[in-house]
Design an enzyme around this catalytic site. Sequence first.
Site: not given
Length: 357
Positions: A139-140
């Site tokens: 993800g981020c």
Amino acid sequence: MPKILKVETAIPPYCINQEEVAIFAENLFSENFRDIKRLLPVFQNGEIESRHFVHDIDWFKKPKSFQEKNDSFVEKSVELGIEAIRKCIENSHGVSYGDIDAIFTICTTGLATPSIEARIMNHLPFPDHVKRIPIWGLGCAGGASGLARAYEYCLAFPKANVLVLTIELCSLTFQHGDRSKSNLIGTSLFADGTACSLLCGDESPALNESRTPLPAIFATQSTTMKNSLDVMGWNIKDNGLFVVFSKDIPTIIEDWLKPNVESFLSKNNLSLKDIKHFVAHPGGKKVIDAYETALGLDHSLLDSARDILRRFGNMSSATIQYVLQDHLNKEIQTGDIGLGVALGPGFSSELLLMRWE
């Protein structure tokens, strides 16, 4: 220490302003939220002015199957990945495709086997023996993690030149039929973006061409919080990826990040007052504010993160590379120390220390 020689981006073709997305969301969510007018300020309060997408806004007005969205992901990822890699190599004096030893491909917003870099290699003149390291699911945090893993690769192979390619097409995870508040928040925040960084080991001839200070990574730290699987991520269902996005993320950052960062800095005989540049993944306005509050940072240290968020939104793993590119374009003094920070599913953090040399 391995150095970051170049960062380039590939920006998707459709730039849509936040007001237009707010109108789209109002029309879509109004049937399910009687208080939709009360919820819409999230589009203005997030301090995002525009975002870029691989399709125009009309494309999202009709439901799409998981296959339709993922087919688009593969097609557009290859196009944007080619552009980002081509710019990165061709703008890096002294480095050719034949000099690349490995490609780390970071992604969490679509699926492809063979992976995206294998498909890209059919279009660009890479050697057949380039090592491929696709990483999915961070993800981020993925952009910072990709840089950290490439740094470690260059430590092991000091003559190496390594690409870190981040491709995130968050818009293609949009669930037309999901009328949850998480989906509404995601609609106000996430965007599409691609970036490519070139890291070189200490003995790479490419570093002989540099005439300006470059960020050398000299320490990294990965941390995963126990029992935090429900903070952020995806629920994978028949129709694709459904966003999980806890409202407690800013509070978690404020309570958890500072001791994590201070411990990391202490291990490297540093403190927060030594940090001159803060290369942060701007997850959103509240996340940026939480960084500032938790770490007691000078407001100006987050200017780059705020500017990238304002112009591009949250592009998941690619976003920190946009912030890093902004720092590479600045005149930074030799010896300055920067801290890279990104947070992702797990709940996790990836930290990097950089010194301009």
